[in-house]
Motif scaffolding. Structure first.
Motif, mmCIF file in Angstrom:
data_model
loop_
_atom_site.group_PDB
_atom_site.id
_atom_site.type_symbol
_atom_site.label_atom_id
_atom_site.label_comp_id
_atom_site.label_asym_id
_atom_site.label_seq_id
_atom_site.Cartn_x
_atom_site.Cartn_y
_atom_site.Cartn_z
ATOM 1 N N ILE A 89 0.965 -1.368 -0.134
ATOM 2 C CA ILE A 89 0.026 0.060 0.002
ATOM 3 C C ILE A 89 0.991 1.384 0.022
ATOM 4 C CG2 ILE A 89 -1.541 1.383 1.321
ATOM 5 C CD1 ILE A 89 -2.919 -1.485 2.240
ATOM 6 N N VAL A 90 1.931 1.176 0.628
ATOM 7 C CA VAL A 90 2.744 2.336 0.887
ATOM 8 C C VAL A 90 3.442 2.707 -0.702
ATOM 9 C CG1 VAL A 90 4.978 3.193 1.737
ATOM 10 C CG2 VAL A 90 3.422 2.257 3.190
ATOM 11 N N GLN A 91 3.869 1.555 -1.154
ATOM 12 C CA GLN A 91 4.377 1.624 -2.687
ATOM 13 C C GLN A 91 3.313 2.235 -3.452
ATOM 14 O OE1 GLN A 91 5.877 -1.963 -4.421
ATOM 15 N NE2 GLN A 91 6.177 -0.677 -6.464
ATOM 16 N N LEU A 92 2.083 1.760 -3.172
ATOM 17 C CA LEU A 92 0.957 2.226 -4.126
ATOM 18 C C LEU A 92 0.998 3.684 -4.147
ATOM 19 C CD1 LEU A 92 -1.542 -0.598 -4.033
ATOM 20 C CD2 LEU A 92 -0.542 0.150 -6.019
ATOM 21 N N LEU A 93 0.973 4.318 -2.748
ATOM 22 C CA LEU A 93 0.903 5.677 -2.470
ATOM 23 C C LEU A 93 1.757 6.250 -3.259
ATOM 24 C CD1 LEU A 93 -0.445 5.665 0.972
ATOM 25 C CD2 LEU A 93 -1.804 6.185 -0.953
ATOM 26 N N TRP A 94 3.222 5.933 -2.970
ATOM 27 C CA TRP A 94 4.200 6.701 -3.822
ATOM 28 C C TRP A 94 4.274 6.913 -5.219
ATOM 29 C CZ3 TRP A 94 8.119 4.802 -6.868
ATOM 30 C CH2 TRP A 94 9.078 5.677 -7.236
ATOM 31 N N GLN A 168 1.852 -1.250 -10.856
ATOM 32 C CA GLN A 168 3.263 -1.244 -11.211
ATOM 33 C C GLN A 168 3.721 -1.636 -12.679
ATOM 34 O OE1 GLN A 168 6.207 -2.892 -8.091
ATOM 35 N NE2 GLN A 168 5.779 -4.525 -9.354
ATOM 36 N N VAL A 169 2.865 -2.289 -13.373
ATOM 37 C CA VAL A 169 3.179 -2.311 -15.026
ATOM 38 C C VAL A 169 3.076 -1.365 -15.572
ATOM 39 C CG1 VAL A 169 2.396 -3.793 -16.876
ATOM 40 C CG2 VAL A 169 2.744 -4.925 -15.100
ATOM 41 N N HIS A 170 2.116 -0.532 -15.055
ATOM 42 C CA HIS A 170 1.747 1.006 -15.976
ATOM 43 C C HIS A 170 2.855 1.732 -15.618
ATOM 44 C CE1 HIS A 170 0.432 5.117 -15.385
ATOM 45 N NE2 HIS A 170 -0.183 4.743 -16.464
ATOM 46 N N SER A 182 14.411 15.705 -9.081
ATOM 47 C CA SER A 182 13.836 16.670 -8.083
ATOM 48 C C SER A 182 13.452 15.904 -6.733
ATOM 49 C CB SER A 182 12.889 17.511 -8.536
ATOM 50 O OG SER A 182 11.562 16.839 -9.060
ATOM 51 N N PHE A 183 13.421 16.615 -5.790
ATOM 52 C CA PHE A 183 13.003 15.685 -4.381
ATOM 53 C C PHE A 183 14.050 14.370 -4.317
ATOM 54 C CE2 PHE A 183 9.107 17.848 -5.592
ATOM 55 C CZ PHE A 183 8.948 18.684 -4.464
ATOM 56 N N GLU A 184 15.137 14.486 -4.849
ATOM 57 C CA GLU A 184 16.019 13.310 -4.866
ATOM 58 C C GLU A 184 15.813 12.299 -3.666
ATOM 59 O OE1 GLU A 184 19.957 13.932 -6.227
ATOM 60 O OE2 GLU A 184 18.975 15.224 -7.958
ATOM 61 N N THR A 185 16.230 12.970 -2.448
ATOM 62 C CA THR A 185 16.218 12.151 -1.279
ATOM 63 C C THR A 185 14.962 11.375 -1.045
ATOM 64 O OG1 THR A 185 17.845 13.492 -0.407
ATOM 65 C CG2 THR A 185 16.783 12.124 0.972
ATOM 66 N N PHE A 186 13.928 12.211 -1.378
ATOM 67 C CA PHE A 186 12.512 11.554 -0.997
ATOM 68 C C PHE A 186 12.272 10.406 -2.011
ATOM 69 C CE2 PHE A 186 7.799 11.384 -1.814
ATOM 70 C CZ PHE A 186 7.559 10.814 -0.509
ATOM 71 N N GLU A 187 12.630 10.722 -3.461
ATOM 72 C CA GLU A 187 12.159 9.807 -4.378
ATOM 73 C C GLU A 187 13.218 8.532 -4.176
ATOM 74 O OE1 GLU A 187 9.805 10.340 -6.026
ATOM 75 O OE2 GLU A 187 9.667 11.964 -7.172
ATOM 76 N N ARG A 188 14.325 8.846 -3.752
ATOM 77 C CA ARG A 188 15.163 7.693 -3.526
ATOM 78 C C ARG A 188 14.608 6.569 -2.581
ATOM 79 N NH1 ARG A 188 20.739 8.454 -5.127
ATOM 80 N NH2 ARG A 188 20.820 10.542 -5.284
ATOM 81 N N PHE A 189 14.148 7.054 -1.540
ATOM 82 C CA PHE A 189 13.109 6.215 -0.530
ATOM 83 C C PHE A 189 11.937 5.660 -1.430
ATOM 84 C CE2 PHE A 189 15.596 8.235 2.843
ATOM 85 C CZ PHE A 189 15.494 7.293 3.857
ATOM 86 N N GLY A 190 11.369 6.339 -2.164
ATOM 87 C CA GLY A 190 10.143 5.612 -2.645
ATOM 88 C C GLY A 190 10.462 4.651 -3.611
ATOM 89 N N VAL A 191 11.737 4.803 -4.443
ATOM 90 C CA VAL A 191 12.148 3.780 -5.372
ATOM 91 C C VAL A 191 12.591 2.681 -4.688
ATOM 92 C CG1 VAL A 191 13.468 3.197 -7.380
ATOM 93 C CG2 VAL A 191 12.579 5.351 -7.131
#
Lengths: 590, 590
Positions: A89-94, A168-170, A182-191
């Protein structure tokens, strides 16, 4: 970007940083805080920070799985599934946040890394995802059948998993090549969260499959009267209310391997995306691939199809006969080994031919930065360890065994060839991926011509000459060759005695006929491609003589040997899958 | 070098390559063959070729170890020891060859990588080697005592191992920094053989220690009446003929950890040497370290010594009381956890302080190529996985446990803090290692000044400006900053909006007082250094509450939990040892 934020946040610690009015200061501090939250960290640290987070997620999941393995414990499968569901769910939100934000910035042309993936990988992935979706449907059907005695988590999980697969396939189709700036640190956590969620799903799939296999194996052994082991109780304690239950159970058994491959593939792709965050692309090498020529492709495909056909034959014979009497079982296993030896000898010869062609036609290696290729190489090497380990264990077992079935020495030869084959194939694939392509080289040669003044800083930053400076750094010998052509200044910093090489090389290239050579290489790549598919099909669909021949089990003991197989078998399957992907890439390059 | 050989070997395949007389041709072919055998392979492939060879050596050894674990098998410890002895002899031959060849070329000044090791690492290694030698002496003494019933291999092995230790320490002292530039492919095999021989010796040590521990643990449990397990029979079947046998056995128990550390350290150092083969050094960064200033070092050492003293106190209390009655045992374990919580909180605070200092004083990261540092970082990250895994298992066990001893929740807090502490410490160490040093930065600033024409190719190859081009490649943002200072040409290839950074940064650096900041950082490094030594001492000398507290064992089952510990405990010990080494490096840098 990183230092930018850092400088702002530093100001926060200094009272005398600026002399402005109170409200102005407030809004300024707010902006700075925002900047420091999103872009403050230097790249190396942000990588470690998010990498450590992801690793710990995986470790929590693995420790939960270990507890479930111990039947007496109070942690049940539901707890693990709840944990995984939360991560999903967290991944979906991200992903939602990411897609919406990108959509709003659609006026800005995002940078893309063309090496990150190809459309055929996306296609294959979509196929795997579809099979995963079918697995989810079967899981839901299974729950419906046994709903009176199963926890509700067991139906929530496949629904969430199906949503996750579609989303995810999308995401992979439209955003996997993005280079995030942009938002590199945050995006790093997301990915990295997405990477490790998929890895955890992979682990969970591997565990389920190992359990399935173990149960299957035990049933078979008990039926044959070999052993009488206490089996883990996997059946629910009530009757199925719909007629299709057995279809679901059997279907799941065959769909598991695809789900496992799907998750490991996705995590590898997302990992490349993670490595690309904040990267500045080398534009010269970021160009489209050429169309692949297919003339002269005869021997490779024919031999490959023959291999594939005989594989399916062996598979059918094996699955039908291995559960019969001891004699038939023994000869079935022997047939498998004879077949395997022929396959592996052919594959070794093909690989060696490829390597000899490369030796006869030296060409500088392409040393430009390419995280995707580096990861491919490391995964290929790393995943062959699993298979090598099984093979060495077999060699030791055959040498030490006291019993002597008819397949004893064929097993030894098969295992040694299996080691050799991966050794050679890895060398062939890696050399193919790292060699400069002919068209690329031609371009470089054109670029190397002009007068010295073009090597000033200004021009070294414009696309066409970028590659040269980079090569001079990563593989200084190469760089020297190119530069001396221009300068002729002799012993410049570490590149002596190289004056004659460039002209000779060019001359040699003219002598060989690249199309002939490339045709042979293409045939080899196609043949190996089909062979690897064959060798993936066999274990994926239940032809695993390592479980059935009894030699290793006798030498290592039942527990040790099944542990080794449960750990190494999925890695071996992944190796075959991954080399198929790499060989396709090789096919396009040569 | 690689292409050079490759071009020669290509000529071999062409009949019309040169038109020279028969004898001339023969000698030419001979020379070419020699060249193609030693230098033919491209670097990437030679790496894979030798890496695969080494990996397979290790796998053979590990599979032999697995068989020995199964008592009924016909493979005995003697077979494993013979295999290891063979590998050691091959390594000895290679080292001899290498040293003799180097000796003959002594007129040639060999290139050295100063980052590869420091004299204090060599010193520490020599100490570990001495303890390993004592272990060998004890092993020989043990054999003498039981010589009537032990295989002769058991005395040959320690003698060969002692010779190997002496020869290897000599090699490390005088050759570990060498950057090999001739016979590259052959040398790669030699070095990787040495790396994996040491790794195998490490594995073998870990296995022996795990067996020792397991037996010790079982004896203890049986004595306490907990369980009655069948123990592996490790005692020889005859009486000792000399009086010192028990001294040897007990001494070996305490010497094992040092031998294990010795081998893993050596293999890491040799791995760096392997990565350095054929590398061209960046001369600017290849300079001697500055002398370390030690003024202002008060708080760190004092707190560190206090931590060390209390550790030894806790260790003594633990070892004496843990084998007593259940009540005393429980309170002893509780004491350990209280002590651990205090230690970890202090270490976390120290790490966070260090990170905050870095955030308040942004400085560009040093992105020059440095295989030794990269490996340090990866090892630090990789080895913390073992400890994290143990901690997460504890967390799961505490949450799921049905029994509730007094230390249940302190165990939870301890485990969570233990995870957090490694998280923070890794960030601190890695940031410290990657930050540019103040003196380094000053030099760069001076270099950045001059006019554009110095950035031509010619000068970019001479030492002082080499570093800048490299940075521009590895971390393009940094490079852009430097270059724009010179050019002011605006939006050049991917580095927009960066015009103001360099001047601001310089201004900021003037405002902070580096000596004060560096004093705090040095104190933190010393404190963490001592704390890590403390946390290494505890498990190394038998204070392992994870074996004794019973919570995890109850939840995971005896077999699973001891397997986890036997796998993860040596990695945890290595983590502490390695962070001690890294923190010393940090201490010298800040």
């Amino acid at each position: 970007m990183a230092e930018h934020g850092g400088l702002h946040s530093m100001c926060l610690n200094k009272v005398d940083c600026h002399s402005s009015s109170s409200s102005e200061q407030e809004s300024e501090i707010f902006t700075k805080l925002k900047v420091s939250l999103t872009e403050d960290y230097p790249q190396k640290n942000a990588e470690i920070l998010s990498g450590q987070y992801g690793t710990n997620l995986l470790l929590i999941g693995v420790s939960l799985m270990l507890v479930i393995g111990n039947n007496g414990a109070s942690v049940k499968e539901e707890h693990l599934l709840s944990f995984i569901t939360t991560l999903i769910i967290v991944q979906l939100l991200w992903m939602m946040w990411y897609i919406v934000r990108r959509g709003m910035q659609s006026n800005l042309q995002a940078e893309k890394d063309v090496h990150a993936t190809t459309s055929w990988i996306k296609g294959g992935l979509t196929l795997l995802a579809l099979l995963s979706l079918i697995m989810d449907v079967f899981n839901i059907g299974y729950f419906v059948g046994y709903r009176s005695c199963l926890s509700a988590v067991l139906v929530v999980y496949p629904i969430i998993h199906a949503t996750h697969t579609i989303a995810q396939v999308h995401f992979l189709w439209f955003h996997i090549k993005d280079v995030i700036k942009s938002f590199e640190t945050f995006e790093r956590f997301g990915v990295i969260h997405a990477v490790f969620t998929n890895l955890l799903l992979w682990c969970s799939g591997v565990m389920s499959e190992a359990n399935h296999l173990l149960n299957h194996h035990n049933t078979r052994l008990t039926a044959l009267g070999f052993e009488n082991l206490t089996m883990v109780d996997m059946e629910p304690h009530c009757n199925c209310t719909i007629s299709a239950c057995s279809v679901f159970v059997n279907g799941l058994y065959y769909l598991y391997p695809f789900n496992i491959e799907y998750h490991i593939f996705v995590s590898v792709m997302l990992f490349v995306m993670w490595k690309n965050i904040g990267r500045t692309l080398d534009l010269q090498h970021n160009r489209k691939r050429l169309a692949t020529k297919t003339q002269g492709l005869v021997v490779g495909p024919i031999l490959g199809l023959a291999a594939l056909a005989s594989t399916i034959g062996v598979l059918v014979v094996y699955i039908i006969h291995v559960e019969e009497s001891l004699d038939i079982r023994e000869s079935t296993i022997a047939i498998f080994y004879y077949y395997g030896i022929v396959m592996l000898v052919l594959m070794c010869s093909a690989g060696v031919t490829g390597l000899l062609i490369y030796r006869a036609d030296p060409m500088p290696m392409d040393t430009t930065k390419n995280p995707s290729r580096k990861l491919d190489t490391e995964l290929l090497f790393g995943s062959s360890v699993g298979s090598w380990f099984i093979s060495w264990c077999s060699v030791v077992a055959v040498s030490a065994s006291r019993s002597s079935p008819s397949y004893r020495w064929t097993n030894l030869i098969y295992s040694l060839l299996s080691i050799l084959e991966k050794y050679i194939q890895n060398l062939f694939i890696i050399e193919s991926l790292y060699r400069q392509r002919e068209d690329g080289e031609r371009e470089d040669a054109e670029v190397a011509g002009p007068a010295p003044e073009i090597f000033s800083v200004t021009s070294s930053l414009s696309p066409p000459y970028n590659g040269i400076i980079n090569q001079a750094y990563e593989n200084p010998d190469n760089g020297c060759v190119t530069l001396e052509n221009v300068q002729e200044s002799g012993q410049v910093n570490g590149c002596p005695q190289k004056h004659l090489e460039v002209p000779r090389q060019v001359e040699n290239n003219v002598e060989v006929t690249p199309s002939k050579k490339s045709q042979i290489l293409k045939n080899i790549a196609v043949f190996l491609f089909m062979c690897n598919i064959s060798l993936w099909i066999l274990p994926a669909f239940g032809c695993r003589p390592q479980y059935d021949n009894g030699l290793e089990e006798e030498t290592f003991g039942f527990t040790t040997w099944t542990t080794v197989l449960n750990f190494a078998m999925p890695i071996t399957l992944f190796y075959r899958m991954h080399s198929v992907a790499c060989l396709f890439e090789v096919f396009q390059r040569v």
